[in-house]
Design an enzyme around this catalytic site. Structure first.
Site, short mmCIF file in Angstrom:
data_model
loop_
_atom_site.label_atom_id
_atom_site.label_comp_id
_atom_site.label_asym_id
_atom_site.label_seq_id
_atom_site.Cartn_x
_atom_site.Cartn_y
_atom_site.Cartn_z
N CYS A 198 0.80 -1.23 0.00
CA CYS A 198 0.00 0.00 0.00
C CYS A 198 0.83 1.28 0.00
CB CYS A 198 -0.92 0.05 1.21
SG CYS A 198 -1.83 -1.45 1.55
N ASP A 221 -3.41 0.09 -6.18
CA ASP A 221 -2.04 0.29 -5.69
C ASP A 221 -1.23 -0.99 -5.63
OD1 ASP A 221 -3.54 -0.68 -3.60
OD2 ASP A 221 -2.84 0.75 -2.10
N ASN A 222 -1.85 -2.14 -5.78
CA ASN A 222 -1.10 -3.40 -5.88
C ASN A 222 -2.01 -4.52 -6.33
OD1 ASN A 222 -1.25 -2.86 -2.49
ND2 ASN A 222 -2.27 -4.70 -3.25
#
Length: 476
Positions: free
Chosen positions: A15, A250-251
């Site tokens: 994050c 974000d991932n």
């Protein structure tokens, strides 16, 4: 819809480092956010002093005359007392509605322009995804019509604790985590952390990860509602055709790949690859781009759209605007850097007494997803002929993993010991270059580009004859 990027990556699959890359346009070794803790520079005083004044929203507001709006999860330690508390509003935001610390759906506190606002557990007024939708619609209704605007809406969904809205809690009952070729198999030729996973997984682990996968989808239905409401409101106020919309994450996330039940943080495609969809003026509908892009490109792209001179920034990324608008003969990169600094606990996990200290995220079934020497860096390369990933670990083995994703898209076979040694040397040298790059140096030709220059002598220093590349250990 406009353009879908099928090869979009994050430079760190966690994050706070990833969000810092979005905001700054920089690789983690340049913004120095290495994990989700204050000690790891997540929303720390050092981050606030050095990086936040140069984020792309700060430039949009101070240099380009934009109204800027933020709603949702910012950085994992935002709002902590040592990070300035909820009174602190980062530079660059005209309107600020930020979640205290990490992801929640109910029973959370927001900073509304520096004022704390507590929320409970009543769905109709407190469910965070819907609250974010409502404050975003309010901004569109009350913003000035005489200044351009930028909105960043950051829903915690589909992050844990995966609480869906009541109307969606019975959806996707027949959905299970994908059973692709790397599901529930042993990572035989991989770093020790992957090899320690229990294979086959227990039935309880499989039930847990299937449930997590299903609940994540359920939470995203409210995100779909948010997107729909925003687009309809933009259309209603006559702004839709004049607005660029970016949709990304974000991932990535894994659910059972290489027998790792659930998490991110690893170097493989399932953790570092993210969706990226963009629509807006001058972007033709229904396009897919295979160009290799990363979240460090979002800031430069948005500043480029605003007309800002990117040479004035220190960003590592590139503007996607030429790709989005169909400029012919765009010279583009062929590689990106992926880097991660592992985390381990100093003491043995009481729930897993058989494990020694130095590991973390050991849940469920004491399968550990991280360790202090799970520190690695990779070159992810895509060119006309090659689709490769080269990774090195900062451990006693200097363990290397190499994957040919053309032949092996699920990254099952580590070919580090069988690949051409000359190519291995070039990849090692390129990794060393990228790990120390800044700004334009991060955009130099990759190993398979026509302009690439390789001098083997540069791989060795004058004293020991060993490799010169080192992993940086950032200390605040």
């Amino acid at each position: 819809m406009g353009m879908t990027f099928s090869s979009a990556y994050v430079p760190s699959a966690l994050c706070c480092p990833s969000r810092a890359s979005i905001l700054t346009g920089k690789y983690p070794h340049n913004h120095h956010v290495v994990n989700n803790t204050l000690e790891g520079n997540c929303s720390s005083k050092s981050w606030q002093k050095i990086q936040e004044p140069n984020t792309f929203p700060a430039i949009l507001r101070s240099m380009c005359g934009y109204q800027t709006f933020f709603a949702g999860k910012y950085l994992n330690e935002y709002g902590a007392p040592a990070a300035g508390g909820l009174e602190y509003v980062p530079p660059g935001w005209s309107y600020w509605v930020a979640l205290e610390k990490n992801s929640k759906y109910y029973n959370y506190t927001l900073s509304v322009n520096g004022q704390a606002r507590k929320h409970g557990e009543n769905y109709s007024v407190d469910y965070l995804t819907d609250v974010l939708a409502n404050v975003s619609l309010d901004f569109l209704d009350y913003k000035s019509n005489f200044e351009p605007f930028f909105m960043m809406i950051s829903t915690p969904a589909p992050h844990s604790p995966w609480i869906a809205a009541p109307q969606y809690q019975k959806t996707f009952q027949n959905v299970f985590a994908p059973r692709n070729k790397n599901f529930n198999i042993h990572g035989t030729s991989k770093h020790w952390l992957i090899r320690q996973a229990k294979t086959p997984m227990t039935n309880s682990s499989i039930q847990f990860l299937d449930s997590a996968f299903r609940k994540r989808w359920q939470t995203l239905l409210s995100v779909d509602d948010l997107v729909e409401k925003l687009i309809k409101r933009l259309e209603f106020i006559g702004e839709l055709d004049n607005t660029y919309i970016f949709y990304t994450s974000d991932n990535g996330y894994h659910t059972g790949q290489f027998s790792l039940p659930i998490d991110k943080r690893q170097l493989y495609e399932f953790d570092i690859k993210v969706p990226l969809l963009v629509r807006g003026p001058g972007i033709k509908p229904n396009q897919t781009s295979k160009m290799l892009v990363a979240n460090i490109d979002l800031g430069p792209t948005i500043l480029d759209i605003a007309g800002y001179n990117l040479n004035k920034t220190q960003m590592d990324g590139m503007s996607l605007l030429p790709i989005l608008t169909g400029v012919s003969n765009v010279t583009w990169r062929s590689d990106v850097l992926v880097e991660y600094q592992g985390e381990g606990r100093n003491v043995t996990d009481p729930a897993c007494p058989s494990l020694s200290p130095g590991v973390s995220q050991c849940f469920p079934d004491c399968v550990c997803e991280d360790a202090y020497n799970n520190t690695y860096a990779c070159v992810r390369t895509m060119s006309a002929r090659w689709n490769l990933q080269y990774c090195e670990f900062d451990d006693q083995e200097v363990f290397v993993e190499v994957y040919n994703l053309t032949a092996d898209p699920h990254q099952i076979t580590n070919i580090a010991k069988s690949i051409d040694p000359e190519l291995l040397g070039k990849m090692n040298y390129r990794l060393m270059m990228l790990q120390s790059c800044s700004g334009p140096a991060c955009r130099t030709p990759g190993v398979f580009d026509p302009g690439y220059r390789f001098d083997p002598r540069l791989m060795f220093n004058n004293y020991s004859g060993g490799r010169t590349r080192r992993f940086s250990k950032h200390l605040l």
